[in-house]
Scaffold this active site. Structure first.
Site, PDB file in Angstrom:
ATOM      1  N   HIS A   1     -12.044  -6.433   2.088  1.00 32.80           N
ATOM      2  CA  HIS A   1     -11.576  -7.689   1.499  1.00 32.80           C
ATOM      3  C   HIS A   1     -12.831  -8.465   1.105  1.00 32.80           C
ATOM      4  O   HIS A   1     -13.551  -8.973   1.961  1.00 32.80           O
ATOM      5  CB  HIS A   1     -10.751  -8.461   2.523  1.00 32.80           C
ATOM      6  CG  HIS A   1     -10.216  -9.769   2.033  1.00 32.80           C
ATOM      7  ND1 HIS A   1      -8.883 -10.101   2.119  1.00 32.80           N
ATOM      8  CD2 HIS A   1     -10.820 -10.837   1.461  1.00 32.80           C
ATOM      9  CE1 HIS A   1      -8.700 -11.319   1.630  1.00 32.80           C
ATOM     10  NE2 HIS A   1      -9.873 -11.788   1.220  1.00 32.80           N
TER      11      HIS A   1
ATOM     12  N   ASP B   1      -0.349  -5.277  -1.049  1.00 34.67           N
ATOM     13  CA  ASP B   1      -0.775  -6.329  -0.128  1.00 34.67           C
ATOM     14  C   ASP B   1       0.447  -7.096   0.368  1.00 34.67           C
ATOM     15  O   ASP B   1       0.441  -8.333   0.454  1.00 34.67           O
ATOM     16  CB  ASP B   1      -1.786  -7.267  -0.793  1.00 34.67           C
ATOM     17  CG  ASP B   1      -2.452  -8.219   0.195  1.00 34.67           C
ATOM     18  OD1 ASP B   1      -2.322  -7.995   1.419  1.00 34.67           O
ATOM     19  OD2 ASP B   1      -3.093  -9.197  -0.242  1.00 34.67           O
TER      20      ASP B   1
ATOM     21  N   HIS C   1       5.795 -13.908   5.111  1.00 38.95           N
ATOM     22  CA  HIS C   1       5.712 -15.134   5.913  1.00 38.95           C
ATOM     23  C   HIS C   1       7.116 -15.725   6.021  1.00 38.95           C
ATOM     24  O   HIS C   1       7.963 -15.513   5.136  1.00 38.95           O
ATOM     25  CB  HIS C   1       4.792 -16.170   5.270  1.00 38.95           C
ATOM     26  CG  HIS C   1       3.369 -15.745   5.157  1.00 38.95           C
ATOM     27  ND1 HIS C   1       2.559 -15.542   6.250  1.00 38.95           N
ATOM     28  CD2 HIS C   1       2.599 -15.476   4.070  1.00 38.95           C
ATOM     29  CE1 HIS C   1       1.353 -15.167   5.844  1.00 38.95           C
ATOM     30  NE2 HIS C   1       1.345 -15.120   4.533  1.00 38.95           N
TER      31      HIS C   1
END
Length: 424
Positions: free
Chosen positions: A179, A306, A310
Site C-alpha cells: 500500500h 479492495d 463498513h
C-alpha cells in the site's frame, strides 16, 4: 455428473473463445470438453446459452474483517459475496484485529475458511502489528500457509525495512504487496488533494505524490533484490508510467487497479460523498484514462476490488470522520464490463486475464484453466444482461454503485463439487 452446454468458453490461459460443452464429474473435475456432449452423459444439465464460461475470478485484495470486526463482514459473508460476484478464490489482507502477524490468527482464518465453498487464502503482515518497525517471522508463517505478505492499509515508510522484507520474500519465493501512500503527503485521507470535493467537504486531501514517490523507491528496491512485488490499488497516471518503465528495466513488479478507480473520478465524490471516500482516493479523469491505458497494455496486470466493508454507522458520518473504503466483490464484474468492455477500452479476454489468470499466477496458483483433468473452477456470466444492484450478500453496502444501471450479470460459479448455478 454436471453438463454445462451451449455456452462460450472464454479462457485466457488457453486463448480459447469458442462455443463448447463442459462435463464435470462427481469429484468436481473437468471430465470432457467438446462442441456437443450428449445429455445422457450427465445427471444434471445447465443451459448456458448466451453466456460465457470463464475461469473463476481471483481477487488478491479483500478485507473480510475476521477476526475482530465481524460486525462489518466475516469469512462466511465475505465468501458469499465473492461467490455472488463470480469469484472462486480470494486473498484476505492482514489488517484484522488482532493483526494476522502470528500463527494463531492465521490458523483461525484457515480453520474458518475450510467451511466455505470457495478458496479463501490469508496473507500475513510484513511487520508486527502493522507497525512498520519489526518484520514478522516470514519463514514460519509461510510454512504455515501464508501465500504472501502485506501491510495493506499502512505505508511501509522505512526503506531499510522494506529492503530487508524484499530480500526475505525473495529467498522464500513469496510475493509482497504494498500500500503505497507516504503519510507525509496525505494531508487528509479519502479524497484527492485540490479537488472540488475536497473543497466541498472542507478537507485538504491526499496528494498523488504520496503514491508516486513510494512506488519509485520500491521499484528500485525490487530491481536490487529481484523480489516479486505488487503495487496495490494504484490511482495516479504518473504511477502507471513509473511501473511501465520499471517493468521495461526488468523488475518483477505488478500492479493492481480497482473497479472504482477504473470507473470513477474525483468528481464522483461530489455525487456519492462518503460512499466514494477511499484510500488512495479517486483522482482526475486524466489519471483514470492513464489507468485504463495501463490495463490495456499490460502495465496494470491485476484487477482487485479492495473489498472494504463498513457498517452504515461507521460510514455515514461527516466526510472527515467517515471510514475509507467501499465494498466491491459483488459489483466488480458488472462495473468493469460496463466501463471498459462495453466502451471498447479492452476486450473480454483482457478483462478475464486481469481478473482471473494474472492474479492467480501472481500467487503461483496452478490448474485454474478450463482444461480436461483440472478442478472445475468456473464463472458463468451473461455479458449483455442489464443489472441493477440493490441488495447484497455482504453484511455491508457501502458502495456508490447501488442502483446504478450496469451491464453484465453473474449467473453462478462452479467450484469443484459445489455449484451456485440455478437449476443445475
Amino acid at each position: 455428473m454436471l453438463l454445462i452446454q451451449n455456452g462460450t468458453v472464454l479462457d485466457p490461459y488457453t486463448e480459447t473463445c469458442k462455443k463448447l460443452d463442459i462435463l464435470i464429474d462427481d469429484a468436481g473435475l473437468i471430465h470432457r470438453i467438446a462442441p456437443n456432449i450428449p445429455e445422457n452423459h450427465a445427471e444434471d444439465i445447465y443451459d448456458a446459452s448466451g453466456c460465457m464460461i470463464s475461469p473463476g475470478l481471483v481477487d488478491v485484495h479483500v478485507h473480510f474483517r475476521d477476526p475482530g470486526q465481524t460486525e462489518k463482514e466475516d469469512i462466511y459473508t465475505g465468501a458469499a459475496a465473492a461467490e455472488a460476484g463470480g469469484y472462486t478464490t480470494v486473498v484476505c489482507m492482514a489488517n484484522t484485529k488482532p493483526t494476522c502477524d502470528n500463527l494463531e490468527t492465521l490458523q483461525y482464518v484457515q480453520d474458518k475458511a475450510r467451511h466455505v465453498m470457495i478458496h479463501v487464502l490469508q496473507d500475513c503482515a510484513v511487520t508486527k502489528g502493522l507497525g512498520g518497525k519489526e518484520l514478522v517471522d516470514f519463514e514460519a508463517l509461510h510454512e504455515a500457509g501464508a501465500p504472501g505478505f502485506t501491510d495493506d492499509g499502512v505505508n511501509l515508510t522505512s526503506g531499510k525495512l522494506c529492503l530487508e522484507a524484499m530480500r526475505r520474500a525473495k529467498a522464500l519465493g513469496v510475493p509482497l504487496s504494498f500500500h503505497e501512500e507516504d503519510p507525509a503527503y496525505v494531508l487528509s485521507p479519502g479524497v484527492n488533494y485540490g479537488s472540488e470535493a475536497a473543497k466541498k467537504f472542507d478537507v485538504l486531501g491526499a496528494m498523488p505524490s504520496s503514491e508516486e514517490e513510494m512506488i519509485a523507491r520500491d521499484i528500485e528496491l525490487a530491481l536490487m533484490t529481484g523480489a516479486r512485488v505488487a503495487f496495490q490499488h494504484i490511482s495516479s497516471g504518473k504511477s502507471v508510467a513509473l511501473i511501465r518503465a520499471g517493468k521495461a528495466r526488468g523488475a518483477d513488479i505488478h500492479a493492481e487497479a480497482t473497479p472504482h478507480h477504473l470507473a470513477l473520478t474525483q468528481d464522483d465524490v461530489l455525487t456519492y460523498g462518503v460512499n466514494a471516500r477511499m484510500n488512495p482516493p479517486l483522482r482526475t479523469e486524466q489519471d483514470r484514462q492513464a489507468l485504463i491505458a495501463g490495463l490495456a497494455d499490460g502495465t496494470i496486470d491485476m484487477i482487485a476490488t479492495d473489498h472494504a466493508p463498513h457498517t452504515a454507522e461507521q460510514k455515514n458520518k461527516p466526510f472527515a470522520q467517515s471510514m475509507s473504503g467501499i465494498t466491491g466483490l459483488e459489483t466488480a464484474f458488472s462495473v468493469l464490463n460496463t466501463a471498459l468492455v462495453c466502451t471498447g477500452k479492452i476486450t473480454p479476454m483482457q478483462l478475464m486475464r486481469c481478473m482471473s489468470q494474472n492474479p492467480a499466477q501472481f500467487y503461483n496458483l496452478t490448474s485454474k484453466s478450463i482444461e480436461e483433468g483440472n478442478r472445475a473452477e468456473l464463472m458463468i456470466a451473461d455479458w449483455n444482461e442489464d443489472v441493477v444492484y440493490t441488495e447484497y450478500r455482504s453484511k455491508s453496502s457501502n458502495t456508490p454503485f447501488t442502483g446504478k444501471p450496469l451491464k453484465g450479470k453473474i449467473k453462478g460459479i462452479v467450484c469443484g463439487t459445489y455449484t451456485s448455478l440455478e437449476n443445475a
